[in-house]
Design an enzyme around this catalytic site. Structure first.
Site, PDB file in Angstrom:
ATOM      1  N   HIS A  43      69.698   8.789 -19.251  1.00  0.00           N
ATOM      2  CA  HIS A  43      70.521   8.041 -18.293  1.00  0.00           C
ATOM      3  C   HIS A  43      69.964   8.031 -16.879  1.00  0.00           C
ATOM      4  O   HIS A  43      70.498   7.319 -16.030  1.00  0.00           O
ATOM      5  CB  HIS A  43      71.954   8.581 -18.332  1.00  0.00           C
ATOM      6  CG  HIS A  43      72.617   8.287 -19.648  1.00  0.00           C
ATOM      7  ND1 HIS A  43      72.408   9.075 -20.750  1.00  0.00           N
ATOM      8  CD2 HIS A  43      73.423   7.275 -20.031  1.00  0.00           C
ATOM      9  CE1 HIS A  43      73.075   8.564 -21.770  1.00  0.00           C
ATOM     10  NE2 HIS A  43      73.704   7.474 -21.367  1.00  0.00           N
TER      11      HIS A  43
ATOM     12  N   GLN B  91      67.486   6.535 -16.230  1.00  0.00           N
ATOM     13  CA  GLN B  91      67.033   5.144 -16.126  1.00  0.00           C
ATOM     14  C   GLN B  91      68.141   4.198 -15.686  1.00  0.00           C
ATOM     15  O   GLN B  91      67.903   3.059 -15.313  1.00  0.00           O
ATOM     16  CB  GLN B  91      66.482   4.659 -17.484  1.00  0.00           C
ATOM     17  CG  GLN B  91      65.227   5.373 -17.897  1.00  0.00           C
ATOM     18  CD  GLN B  91      65.013   5.343 -19.405  1.00  0.00           C
ATOM     19  OE1 GLN B  91      64.255   4.532 -19.911  1.00  0.00           O
ATOM     20  NE2 GLN B  91      65.656   6.216 -20.142  1.00  0.00           N
TER      21      GLN B  91
ATOM     22  N   ASP C  93      68.319  -2.925 -20.560  1.00  0.00           N
ATOM     23  CA  ASP C  93      67.421  -3.136 -21.710  1.00  0.00           C
ATOM     24  C   ASP C  93      66.662  -4.468 -21.632  1.00  0.00           C
ATOM     25  O   ASP C  93      65.673  -4.658 -22.328  1.00  0.00           O
ATOM     26  CB  ASP C  93      68.210  -3.113 -23.028  1.00  0.00           C
ATOM     27  CG  ASP C  93      68.963  -1.809 -23.238  1.00  0.00           C
ATOM     28  OD1 ASP C  93      68.631  -0.814 -22.573  1.00  0.00           O
ATOM     29  OD2 ASP C  93      69.901  -1.796 -24.063  1.00  0.00           O
TER      30      ASP C  93
ATOM     31  N   ARG D 196      47.824  18.787 -21.865  1.00  0.00           N
ATOM     32  CA  ARG D 196      48.846  18.531 -22.886  1.00  0.00           C
ATOM     33  C   ARG D 196      49.016  17.044 -23.169  1.00  0.00           C
ATOM     34  O   ARG D 196      48.646  16.207 -22.351  1.00  0.00           O
ATOM     35  CB  ARG D 196      50.213  19.019 -22.370  1.00  0.00           C
ATOM     36  CG  ARG D 196      50.359  20.501 -22.353  1.00  0.00           C
ATOM     37  CD  ARG D 196      51.650  20.875 -21.662  1.00  0.00           C
ATOM     38  NE  ARG D 196      51.893  22.302 -21.760  1.00  0.00           N
ATOM     39  CZ  ARG D 196      52.688  22.989 -20.966  1.00  0.00           C
ATOM     40  NH1 ARG D 196      53.349  22.374 -19.999  1.00  0.00           N
ATOM     41  NH2 ARG D 196      52.857  24.275 -21.128  1.00  0.00           N
TER      42      ARG D 196
ATOM     43  N   GLU E 298      75.719  -8.032 -24.378  1.00  0.00           N
ATOM     44  CA  GLU E 298      76.064  -8.874 -25.537  1.00  0.00           C
ATOM     45  C   GLU E 298      77.482  -8.583 -26.043  1.00  0.00           C
ATOM     46  O   GLU E 298      78.196  -9.507 -26.463  1.00  0.00           O
ATOM     47  CB  GLU E 298      75.057  -8.678 -26.671  1.00  0.00           C
ATOM     48  CG  GLU E 298      74.859  -7.233 -26.888  1.00  0.00           C
ATOM     49  CD  GLU E 298      74.023  -6.823 -28.099  1.00  0.00           C
ATOM     50  OE1 GLU E 298      73.355  -5.804 -27.956  1.00  0.00           O
ATOM     51  OE2 GLU E 298      74.081  -7.471 -29.150  1.00  0.00           O
TER      52      GLU E 298
HETATM   53  O1  F6P Z   1      72.308  -0.670 -23.411  1.00  0.00           O
HETATM   54  C1  F6P Z   1      71.991   0.198 -22.400  1.00  0.00           C
HETATM   55  C2  F6P Z   1      71.745   1.576 -22.917  1.00  0.00           C
HETATM   56  O2  F6P Z   1      71.370   2.378 -21.816  1.00  0.00           O
HETATM   57  C3  F6P Z   1      70.717   1.681 -24.046  1.00  0.00           C
HETATM   58  O3  F6P Z   1      69.395   1.608 -23.562  1.00  0.00           O
HETATM   59  C4  F6P Z   1      71.085   3.004 -24.659  1.00  0.00           C
HETATM   60  O4  F6P Z   1      70.738   3.064 -26.026  1.00  0.00           O
HETATM   61  C5  F6P Z   1      72.584   3.026 -24.522  1.00  0.00           C
HETATM   62  O5  F6P Z   1      72.917   2.135 -23.473  1.00  0.00           O
HETATM   63  C6  F6P Z   1      73.147   4.390 -24.200  1.00  0.00           C
HETATM   64  O6  F6P Z   1      74.523   4.302 -24.182  1.00  0.00           O
HETATM   65  P1  F6P Z   1      75.506   5.459 -23.713  1.00  0.00           P
HETATM   66  O7  F6P Z   1      75.599   5.377 -22.212  1.00  0.00           O
HETATM   67  O8  F6P Z   1      76.784   5.116 -24.369  1.00  0.00           O
HETATM   68  O9  F6P Z   1      74.916   6.761 -24.119  1.00  0.00           O
END
Ligand code: F6P
Length: 350
Positions: free
Chosen positions: A280, A282, A129, A164, A103
């Site tokens: 990260h 992910q 996201d 747990r 965005e």
């Molecule tokens: O928008 C993608 C994203 O990975 C979000 O899920 C997360 O909040 C943000 O970017 C993390 O950003 P940065 O890489 O700046 O820590």
């Protein structure tokens, strides 16, 4: 035609697929020449670029990240920056720019286009996201939920061995797509997302206690980094921040909720708990087959849109087709989980 291409904002598996798709289509079918701008909009502001040809992109489809690198630089932060960006676009002799981003990147592209209609720009939506309203799905999301699902599967076996509760905190900013879909796919017992602020007792501790009393020895809680604790029915809830510093687009770094919930579980219902922040992980690594194909189709569609002389548009997946849509209305809102999703999220608590 001479076409610039850049990747802005957080990286995302599939960015290289878009670059490769656009170059193959543009060079082979539309006789285009490409210039890669480095580090997103920063490359345009600071004139950091290099020519790109097929040799640069032939092998990159399975590679995560972006060969062009990225940054969260906002070229419209000040009027002066915007003027520099536009002047450099013309100075480079570009006929069009393909801007790949979320965005923020697309919003900046749109504002520059509004300032100067000879700044021809085609946007390509990206984010793990999956929260862009202009497209049904963004590439990168499928990779993220597959990584998260595998992580939850792994956490389940260790949680079970030790009796747990493991709380896993997932990315997604203010939208719960990653948590919802990875939570469902990984059979999480409790799913907490930003779209529905939760009550600590009613939505977390009591259901967990019930599970424990019914004989369950372990549990998995999937929580979004942007999930909020309900403070009042009419108030939106409170977020957890890693730090309150904002980036150039005004975003705060979210995170920390997983640890807080895990502590509450141990203290309040006496069930041993650990938390994991997937972070990260992910976003890194090779894209899934789905993301390789979607990003390739987006790149091809972007080159086609440029060849057709379109500007102020972004490519978009609608149903099963990739089309170009006006950016005007598409980048304003983020797309969040609908009530249909929220209705099924608590079904698997027993
Ligand atoms: O928008 C993608 C994203 O990975 C979000 O899920 C997360 O909040 C943000 O970017 C993390 O950003 P940065 O890489 O700046 O820590």
């Amino acid at each position: 035609m001479k076409v610039g291409i850049l990747t802005g904002g957080g990286d995302c598996p599939g960015l290289n697929g878009v670059i490769r798709g656009a170059l193959y289509r543009g060079i082979l079918n539309h006789d285009m020449e490409f210039v890669g701008l480095k580090f997103g909009w920063r490359g345009l502001l600071e004139m950091m670029y290099r020519p790109l040809g097929l040799d640069d992109v032939r092998e990159i489809l399975p590679v995560g990240g972006t060969i062009l690198r990225t940054s969260r630089t906002n070229p419209t932060k000040t009027e002066e920056d915007a003027r520099i960006a536009l002047a450099n676009f013309h100075e480079l002799g570009l006929d069009a720019l393909i801007a790949i981003g979320g965005e923020d990147t697309l919003g900046a592209a749109y504002r520059l286009w509004q300032m100067d209609d000879s700044f021809a720009v085609v946007g390509v939506p990206k984010t793990i996201d999956n929260d862009l309203s202009g497209t049904d799905i963004t590439f990168g999301f499928d990779t993220a939920i597959n990584i998260a699902t595998e992580a939850i599967d792994r956490l389940r076996t260790t949680a079970r061995s030790h009796n747990r509760v493991i709380v896993v905190e997932l990315m997604g900013r203010n939208a719960g797509w990653i948590t919802m879909e990875a939570g469902l796919a990984g059979s999480a017992d409790i799913i907490l997302v930003p779209e529905k602020p939760f009550d600590l007792d009613k939505d977390l501790l009591e259901p967990l206690k019930e599970l424990h009393e019914a004989g369950r020895e372990y549990a998995i809680v999937a929580v979004s980094e942007g999930a909020k604790i309900e403070v009042d029915e009419d108030v939106d809830g409170s977020l957890f921040f890693q730090d309150a510093e904002r980036d150039e687009f005004g975003h705060i770094r979210l995170g920390g909720i997983g640890k807080i919930l895990s502590n509450e579980i141990e203290e309040r219902i006496d069930w041993e708990s650990r938390h994991v922040v997937l972070g990260h992980l992910q976003r890194g690594g090779a894209p899934t087959a789905f993301d390789r194909v979607l990003s390739t189709r987006f790149g091809i569609a972007a080159a086609d849109a440029v060849a057709e002389g379109k500007s102020g548009v972004m490519v978009s997946l609608r149903g099963t087709d990739v089309i170009a849509v006006d950016m005007t209305d598409e980048i304003k809102d983020i797309r969040r989980l609908s009530q249909n999703w929220l209705d099924i999220k608590d079904l698997f608590r027993k």
